[in-house]
Enzyme design. Sequence first.
Site, PDB file in Angstrom:
ATOM      1  N   CYS A 203       8.584 -42.495  30.007  1.00  0.00           N
ATOM      2  CA  CYS A 203       7.890 -41.233  29.966  1.00  0.00           C
ATOM      3  C   CYS A 203       7.148 -41.164  28.628  1.00  0.00           C
ATOM      4  CB  CYS A 203       9.037 -40.172  29.954  1.00  0.00           C
ATOM      5  SG  CYS A 203       8.437 -38.645  30.381  1.00  0.00           S
TER       6      CYS A 203
ATOM      7  N   HIS B 104      12.705 -41.619  34.356  1.00  0.00           N
ATOM      8  CA  HIS B 104      13.695 -41.987  33.468  1.00  0.00           C
ATOM      9  C   HIS B 104      14.705 -42.942  34.290  1.00  0.00           C
ATOM     10  CE1 HIS B 104      12.941 -39.407  30.129  1.00  0.00           C
ATOM     11  NE2 HIS B 104      11.978 -38.754  31.009  1.00  0.00           N
TER      12      HIS B 104
ATOM     13  N   GLU C 240      17.330 -44.237  33.076  1.00  0.00           N
ATOM     14  CA  GLU C 240      18.478 -44.229  32.528  1.00  0.00           C
ATOM     15  C   GLU C 240      19.421 -43.202  32.961  1.00  0.00           C
ATOM     16  OE1 GLU C 240      15.919 -41.576  29.858  1.00  0.00           O
ATOM     17  OE2 GLU C 240      15.644 -43.440  31.152  1.00  0.00           O
TER      18      GLU C 240
END
Length: 184
Positions: A73, A161, A163
Amino acid sequence: MTRIVVIDNHGQFTHLEQRALRDVGVDTEIVDNDTPPEELDADGLVLSGGPSMDRIGNCPDYLDLDVPVLGICLGMQLIAAELDGRVGGGDYGGYADVDVEIVDEEDPLIGSLAPETRVWASHADEVKELPSGFTHTATSDVCDVEAMSNVEDGLYGVQWHPEVAHTEEGQEVFENFVDICEQA
């Protein structure tokens, strides 16, 4: 053991990036983005997301450390802005689930996700023009440049993202990045 340092750009998911890397079995820690580059001892770096390009600390200097870098990002936007690309406001804005089309199936970071994957991403800002030497590797209806790579220089970026749990194949992105770091 492979060591990957997560650079904290003050984003809300930084700790999840560290956990994802730990789950892959690498030595990892989070360090603040004001850490002097010479103090970083790593086989690779993750530039985390964050709220503002005004708070990127020493991140531009980390791009010269001769280790693979994954920008997530804001981290991707930082890479683009520092290396003659262009970043601007996105048309969509906030966080949402997005279907991303992988346009470069040979890319070592995200090619294995082809033909498409579902991700969680913010599009308040996004890369509008790739830096020199980069390949456009993923796109969506929301954002043209969802991912980019410069394999020769070991620089990679994703708008989304990987994660977070909402990203379907996020752990695979981290596994692929570890492979890149181990081969560098």
